[in-house]
Structure formats: C-alpha cells, structure tokens
Design a protein around this motif. Sequence first.
Motif, PDB file in Angstrom:
ATOM      1  N   GLU A   1       5.401  21.532  -7.533  1.00  0.00           N
ATOM      2  CA  GLU A   1       6.661  21.151  -6.893  1.00  0.00           C
ATOM      3  C   GLU A   1       6.407  20.846  -5.423  1.00  0.00           C
ATOM      4  OE1 GLU A   1      11.274  22.760  -6.361  1.00  0.00           O
ATOM      5  OE2 GLU A   1       9.760  24.014  -7.337  1.00  0.00           O
TER       6      GLU A   1
ATOM      7  N   CYS B   1      10.527  13.116 -10.692  1.00  0.00           N
ATOM      8  CA  CYS B   1       9.660  13.842 -11.617  1.00  0.00           C
ATOM      9  C   CYS B   1       8.700  12.848 -12.243  1.00  0.00           C
ATOM     10  CB  CYS B   1      10.478  14.543 -12.701  1.00  0.00           C
ATOM     11  SG  CYS B   1       9.480  15.450 -13.916  1.00  0.00           S
TER      12      CYS B   1
ATOM     13  N   GLY C   1      10.172  17.306  -7.472  1.00  0.00           N
ATOM     14  CA  GLY C   1      10.702  17.768  -6.198  1.00  0.00           C
ATOM     15  C   GLY C   1      11.786  16.832  -5.720  1.00  0.00           C
TER      16      GLY C   1
END
Length: 287
Positions: free
Chosen positions: A278, A182, A131
């Motif tokens: 996410e 990530c 995200g």
Amino acid sequence: MPYATEDNITDLAVERWATAESPRLAELMTALVRHLHAFAREVHLTEDEWMAAMRWLTRTGQISDEKREEFILASDVLGLSMLVVQMNNRFGAGATPATVLGPFYIDGSPAAPFGADMSDGAEGTPLFVHGTVRDVSGEPVGGAVLDVWQADSEGVYEAQLGEVDEARLRAKYRTRPDGTYCLRSVVPKGYTIPMDGPVGELIEHTRISHFRPAHIHFLIDEPGYEKLITHIFEEGAQYLDSDVVFGTKEELIVPFRRHESGTAPDGTRFDIPFVTAEFDFVLQPGK
C-alpha cells in the motif's frame, strides 16, 4: 584569432561556443568546454586514454536502440541522473520524492482498469499495489493516470526480451474519483543492470555493486501538478543501501505483506499466497 596553444586553447574553444544563437546553449557548451578541459588537465589525460574514451562512447551509442538506452544507464551509474532529478524536483514537504526514470521505460503502455493484471501471464507470486493519489493538502486526485512498469520475478524487463507480442508488466491505471488505485502484477526481483555492454564493462573494473533492489516504477503526469517519476521499493530487499543508480529513498520503501490466502484489495478471493503493498502518492502543485 591566435593559433591554439596548451595555455590558450580553453579560452579559444569557449569563445567559439559562446557564439551559439541560443543563450542557454552558449551557457551549456562554454561550461562543458571549461569543465572538460579542466578534467583533462587535472588527470593529465593521455592520448591512449582519450582514444579509449572515444571508442567507449561509440560503442555505447551502437548498442543503444528504442528499447535499450545505454547512455541513460551510463548517466545513472555515474550519479548524474539522480543529481539532475533532485535538482529539478525540489518538492515541498509531504510530496512524494522523485527518482530516476531508468533505461527500460517504454512509452505507450495500454490502459488497464482498476485491479487489472499487467503481468501478461508472467510467473511469480501475485502482487497487488494499491493506495491513493492526492495532493499535498490531502485532497484526492481523481482521474490521474499512473504509468507503471517493472521487472519480473527473475529481474527481467520487457525491453530486455526482444520481440514481445503484448505489453508485459507495464500498464496505465486511472484513479477513481476518490483518488484510489489498484494494480495487479507479480512480485519483482532485484536485478543486475545489463553487464554485457560498455557500462557493464566499465563497472567490472571496480568494486561497485551492479545490482538494483526490487522496485516498481511509476510515472504520474497530471495537469495542474508537477510531473512525478518515482519508484516504490520492497522493504527489506537486498541492495537498498547500494543501489547502483543511487535511486533509493527512505520515503519510497514500502512493506510487501504476504498473505497465505484471503481477499485481495480488488475484491478477488485467493486460496494461494499473494502479496500486497500500500502506497499513497502525493503530488506537488504545478508552478
């Protein structure tokens, strides 16, 4: 000073603790004395109950060490931790809400590059969490460090394993200039809090659920912004509505999407099932 009686002992104790050199310490201790004495009077505390409480506190200290914080756990299950978190982290609309630190945080996790695997070979379904970190105006926060830790696929933290050679299921990830992050891990499992100590012993005498829903911890302490300690929770996980430490918040519940195969958020190609989640972290500007 008069001798203590049942009627005047609270006033006498408050008067003594009001002499603390720090005004804040004096405020804290005099309030604590008043509330403790009021509690004892309200429940008519017996001497046996008082002694049992003293022994419970002693054992809570004795079982605690650098990897197990039984006093924090006690605060968590009493709802005190979450109350203090909410009083001291009244973020504005749109900012990611804070939640409890928990008793299993280990300082000094190693730095990990974008998409690196922090599972250290732990068994479980591969999980990618990705995200953006941004501020409340929508601007990305590049270079922010996400300190991440979690339980494994059996609901066990590194701190519960004794001697571990390498950091396991914990790492620090830095966002890219565009604020993206990530990390790779394994899907965590909801778990019971430790029930082999004084806190667990106390809960055994109640109908309180001693489980936490599956989640991942994040700590973001970026200059210019309020420190954020929070979790993300797996959507649909057990115990979301009965979290023993009161830590669940609706805004932190995230879909964990299963893929039978395909390309992961870091570009890795998988021919086996993996999961993605996410979530964008929104930081509150500093005061």
